[in-house]
Design an enzyme around this catalytic site. Structure first.
Site, short mmCIF file in Angstrom:
data_model
loop_
_atom_site.label_atom_id
_atom_site.label_comp_id
_atom_site.label_asym_id
_atom_site.label_seq_id
_atom_site.Cartn_x
_atom_site.Cartn_y
_atom_site.Cartn_z
N PHE A 1 27.26 55.68 -12.27
CA PHE A 1 26.51 56.84 -11.77
C PHE A 1 25.27 56.42 -10.97
CE2 PHE A 1 28.77 58.18 -15.62
CZ PHE A 1 29.50 59.26 -15.12
N CYS B 1 29.50 58.84 -1.26
CA CYS B 1 30.11 59.37 -2.49
C CYS B 1 30.38 60.87 -2.46
CB CYS B 1 29.21 59.04 -3.67
SG CYS B 1 28.89 57.28 -3.78
C1 UGA Z 1 25.38 59.80 -5.67
C2 UGA Z 1 25.02 60.23 -7.11
O1 UGA Z 1 23.67 60.73 -7.14
C3 UGA Z 1 25.15 59.05 -8.07
O2 UGA Z 1 24.90 59.49 -9.40
C4 UGA Z 1 26.57 58.50 -7.97
O3 UGA Z 1 26.74 57.36 -8.79
C5 UGA Z 1 26.85 58.10 -6.54
O4 UGA Z 1 26.70 59.25 -5.68
C6 UGA Z 1 28.25 57.56 -6.49
O5 UGA Z 1 29.19 58.31 -6.78
O6 UGA Z 1 28.42 56.34 -6.31
P1 UGA Z 1 24.09 58.52 -3.69
O7 UGA Z 1 25.22 58.97 -2.82
O8 UGA Z 1 23.64 57.10 -3.65
O9 UGA Z 1 24.42 58.82 -5.24
O10 UGA Z 1 22.82 59.37 -3.29
P2 UGA Z 1 22.04 60.66 -3.81
O11 UGA Z 1 20.65 60.28 -4.11
O12 UGA Z 1 22.77 61.38 -4.85
O13 UGA Z 1 22.04 61.55 -2.46
C7 UGA Z 1 23.23 62.03 -1.89
C8 UGA Z 1 22.92 62.98 -0.75
O14 UGA Z 1 22.37 64.20 -1.24
C9 UGA Z 1 21.91 62.44 0.26
O15 UGA Z 1 22.34 62.78 1.55
C10 UGA Z 1 20.63 63.15 -0.11
O16 UGA Z 1 19.74 63.28 0.98
C11 UGA Z 1 21.17 64.49 -0.56
N1 UGA Z 1 20.26 65.21 -1.48
C12 UGA Z 1 20.03 64.73 -2.73
C13 UGA Z 1 19.69 66.40 -1.06
O17 UGA Z 1 19.89 66.87 0.08
N2 UGA Z 1 18.89 67.08 -1.93
C14 UGA Z 1 18.64 66.64 -3.19
O18 UGA Z 1 17.91 67.32 -3.93
C15 UGA Z 1 19.23 65.42 -3.59
#
Ligand code: UGA
Length: 442
Positions: free
Chosen positions: A152, A263
């Site tokens: 995760f 992801c």
């Molecule tokens: C995500 C999950 O958060 C991890 O728990 C998971 O392990 C991972 O996918 C995976 O499956 O390997 P990640 O893709 O690294 O992690 O990044 P996040 O921080 O979750 O952000 C994902 C996207 O959502 C980004 O584009 C971010 O800018 C966006 N986001 C995130 C938002 O637009 N708003 C938010 O409040 C949070």
């Protein structure tokens, strides 16, 4: 305990380095000779804060080694992790399991002892059963327990997430598998990290359900942001106001240009396929995927509006600050910046850009964009400055300098990094996400 990790990408390398740091004896395996050569030279294949130092410490301590030879890497390993990629299969969105199956086959053919084989890659429900079948079909005579242990961690915060997880999920079908995994995670269990033991299929589904739920949360608040702009409300206060409810929680309610990365886009699509095939389609996730795709393109239109509309925008210049899908990574996969650059290019806008880590990977994805040496270099002569990714370096821009360098004082903040009143007081025309202001309320 000896651990082998097949696949030295994000998940494999971070997991391997962290397991070594717990005191395990870890071999990271990858088919890519140049990647292994670079790792031997201390060069990381990805940008992840703290990873190079963690790898160096554990290599020096003799607990972490690298090889391209899977048979050698797994010799004597009590747990063999499969952490290879599961990209979206071209055409249908199903997870492509070619690499997972190939590793399972090679492991089965080379095994000379009893062990646990763990899928850490994100894999559809039933993959563990298939891995078990593949290993059995190789004629392997040893006891092999196939376990699911999804990861995760978030890019940019990967080491912290791995070492201080909210939970560890383990899907095992027998005591041998469960006991071995307990030993693998003993150091974390001692730190009070909760471990959820369940069956293999449930564990596989938990990973997809978690990512789909988080993607839904983001998409929900993004739609609320659009509504806020129409009715004169402030999405950041809406996030705070609902997030204080313990049942909702404050995280992943930050409105922005749409989620991207390696992801959420891939895993939501794969979940849709699994659900469809199982005869239990997920209408909610279907809507999330569609709304998010549309949103990324809509962000380009938002910039065109700030440039005076599609007609007036033609021939003008926009400066994009931040290209990666989020800060602290060089990952460009499904980044909203790609859709924004595309929409602007299509509308005849010249695009300049700067990103602290992502430009090398971004350049081939947006060939018409001029990559610049710094944020201020990109801003020089621009008719609109657009914050696409919230890198820390863009949180405290010298607004007076921005105004001097730019052709027009127009700031589009797709991550709500700035306070509208401050930026407007500095003489900017400012638009952001879901925060009604003089320009945005109607
Ligand atoms: C995500 C999950 O958060 C991890 O728990 C998971 O392990 C991972 O996918 C995976 O499956 O390997 P990640 O893709 O690294 O992690 O990044 P996040 O921080 O979750 O952000 C994902 C996207 O959502 C980004 O584009 C971010 O800018 C966006 N986001 C995130 C938002 O637009 N708003 C938010 O409040 C949070």
């Amino acid at each position: 305990m000896k651990i082998a990790v097949a696949g030295s990408g994000y998940v494999g390398l971070v997991s391997g380095a962290c397991f070594a740091d717990f005191g395990h004896d870890v071999v990271c395996v990858d088919k890519d000779q140049s990647k292994i050569d670079r790792l031997h030279d201390g060069v990381m294949p990805i940008y992840e804060p703290g990873l190079d130092a963690l790898v160096e410490t554990n290599v020096k301590a003799g607990r972490l080694t690298f090889t391209t030879d899977l048979a050698e890497g797994i010799r004597g390993a009590a747990a063999i992790f499969i952490a290879v990629g599961t990209p979206s299969r071209r055409g249908d969105g199903h997870a492509d399991l070619t690499y997972v199956h190939a590793v399972a086959r090679e492991v089965g053919e080379a095994l000379a002892h009893d062990c646990v084989v763990v899928t850490k890659s994100t894999v559809p429900v039933g993959t563990g059963d298939e891995v078990e079948r593949i290993i059995a079909d190789t004629g392997c005579a040893h006891r092999v327990s196939v376990v699911s242990n999804p990861e995760f961690l978030r890019e940019g915060a990967a080491i912290g997430d791995f070492k201080r997880p909210d939970r560890i999920v383990i899907g095992a079908e027998d005591d041998f598998g469960r006991e071995t995994m307990r030993q693998v995670y003993r150091p974390l269990h001692l730190n009070q990290s909760p471990i959820l033991f369940t069956n293999r299929r449930t564990s596989e589904l938990i990973k997809y359900a978690a990512n789909a739920f988080l993607a839904t949360k983001i998409t929900f608040i993004n739609e609320m942001a659009d509504l806020c702009e129409k009715v004169g409300a402030d999405v950041q206060d809406v996030s705070r106001g609902i997030g204080m409810d313990g049942r909702i929680g404050p995280k992943f309610l930050h409105a922005g240009p749409g989620y991207g990365g390696s992801c959420f886009p891939k895993d939501t699509l794969a979940l849709l396929k699994t659900a469809e095939d199982a005869g239990a389609p997920s209408r909610i996730v279907e809507a999330v995927v569609k709304v998010n795709d549309t949103r990324k393109r809509a962000m380009g239109r938002k910039v065109l509006d700030a440039l005076g509309g599609p007609e007036a925008a033609r021939g003008k210049t926009a400066a994009l600050l931040g290209l990666t899908f989020k800060p602290n990574t060089d990952d460009m996969r499904d980044s909203p910046a790609i859709a924004v650059a595309q929409a602007l290019g299509d509308a005849g806008v010249e695009v300049k850009a700067y990103d602290p880590e992502g430009m090398e990977l971004a350049a081939p994805l947006m060939p018409a964009v001029t990559m610049c040496k710094s944020a201020y270099d990109a801003i020089e002569g621009a008719d609109a400055v657009v914050i696409v990714t919230e890198w820390d370096a863009f949180r405290a821009l010298d607004l007076a300098r921005v105004k001097d360098l730019a052709n027009a004082p127009v700031l589009v903040d797709l991550r709500n990094v700035y306070r509208p009143d401050e930026v407007r007081a500095a003489g900017f025309e400012y638009s952001s996400i879901g925060r009604a202001g003089p320009k945005e309320a109607s």
